[in-house]
Scaffold this motif. Sequence first.
Motif, short mmCIF file in Angstrom:
data_model
loop_
_atom_site.label_atom_id
_atom_site.label_comp_id
_atom_site.label_asym_id
_atom_site.label_seq_id
_atom_site.Cartn_x
_atom_site.Cartn_y
_atom_site.Cartn_z
N UNK A 242 -1.38 11.03 -5.22
CA UNK A 242 -0.08 10.32 -5.17
C UNK A 242 0.08 9.51 -4.11
N UNK A 243 -0.27 9.89 -2.69
CA UNK A 243 -0.25 8.82 -1.59
C UNK A 243 -1.17 7.73 -1.64
N UNK A 244 -2.53 7.98 -2.29
CA UNK A 244 -3.18 6.78 -2.44
C UNK A 244 -2.73 5.72 -3.06
N UNK A 245 -2.30 6.33 -4.54
CA UNK A 245 -1.53 5.43 -5.42
C UNK A 245 -0.48 4.69 -4.67
N UNK A 246 0.17 5.24 -3.95
CA UNK A 246 1.32 4.41 -3.33
C UNK A 246 0.77 3.48 -2.45
N UNK A 247 -0.30 3.71 -1.59
CA UNK A 247 -1.03 2.80 -0.77
C UNK A 247 -1.64 1.59 -1.46
N UNK A 248 -2.15 2.03 -2.83
CA UNK A 248 -2.50 1.13 -3.75
C UNK A 248 -1.46 -0.03 -4.06
N UNK A 249 -0.26 0.62 -4.46
CA UNK A 249 0.87 -0.16 -4.91
C UNK A 249 1.31 -1.20 -3.81
N UNK A 250 1.47 -0.30 -2.63
CA UNK A 250 2.00 -1.27 -1.48
C UNK A 250 0.93 -2.53 -1.35
N UNK A 251 -0.24 -2.21 -1.11
CA UNK A 251 -1.17 -3.17 -0.78
C UNK A 251 -1.22 -4.23 -1.94
N UNK A 252 -1.07 -3.97 -3.03
CA UNK A 252 -1.02 -5.13 -4.26
C UNK A 252 0.46 -5.75 -4.28
N UNK A 253 1.26 -5.12 -3.98
CA UNK A 253 2.75 -5.87 -3.94
C UNK A 253 2.78 -6.92 -2.86
N UNK A 254 2.10 -6.52 -1.62
CA UNK A 254 2.22 -7.43 -0.33
C UNK A 254 1.31 -8.54 -0.40
N UNK B 294 -4.74 -11.37 7.34
CA UNK B 294 -3.52 -10.23 7.69
C UNK B 294 -3.64 -9.20 6.47
N UNK B 295 -4.19 -9.54 5.30
CA UNK B 295 -4.33 -8.58 4.10
C UNK B 295 -5.51 -7.72 4.60
N UNK B 296 -6.52 -8.04 4.97
CA UNK B 296 -7.53 -7.40 5.47
C UNK B 296 -7.10 -6.15 6.41
#
Length: 263
Positions: A207-219, A227-229
Amino acid sequence: MSFEHIVYSVESGVALLSLNRPQSLNSFNEAMHLEVREAFKRIKKDKQVRVLVLTGEGRGFCAGQDLSDRNVDPTAESPDLGLSIDKFYNPLIKAIQDLPMPVICAVNGVAAGAGANIPLACDLILAARSAKFIQAFCKIGLVPDSGGTWFLPRLVGMAKAKEMALLGGAVTAESALEMGLINRVEEDDELREKALELARSLATQPTQGLAYIKRALNQSFDHGLDEHLELERDLQRLAGQTKDYREGVAAFMAKRAPEFIGE
């Protein structure tokens, strides 16, 4: 707080939030907004919840704002619709985007006005074959809100976004899939179970990994590459500290199925 205008339940790590004003195609009044807000508070506090499914009761997903709830009197002073957006719709879109877990929207039937844009804030969208997406704002002299003018160009391109927003025509589920607005089309009588099936599968993932994926894509749209790297680096550092990462590696090395706990 007991719920009258939504149905809320949690089972096997999946929260199901269903809009429940079917007599008005689940259009939003203030009471339903407040109940949805309370449900989101519960979801954020409940450590057992690892996925959210958002859908509607009856023959439609959501017809947007219940205009009768605003009592717009043509002879009175014009209402400040920005207050409603500030108080309810913008916080809802932000809550969906900020929720640290996958959000699946199961669009059952008509999705119009704000009801056509709320699904776009979700991570995955499944639509019933009978579903229709309608940017109805132009029909009453308004602007697409609830993130509509932000999500649409990014999902379908500017030309299609302008066509939908300026003409206000109904987009079928099949057309929505073809243009990249949604992820899947399901048969009407199978939609909810298909959405829950997908949610149950996601609830077994890290779940936490999915949350980080979601955050990276949304931003990603807000950053330049450099900055994104850096954001990816920072999120990977956090992901590498989770118990699920260790379990994933251990399971891979042992050639067994992983048992993720969401931590």
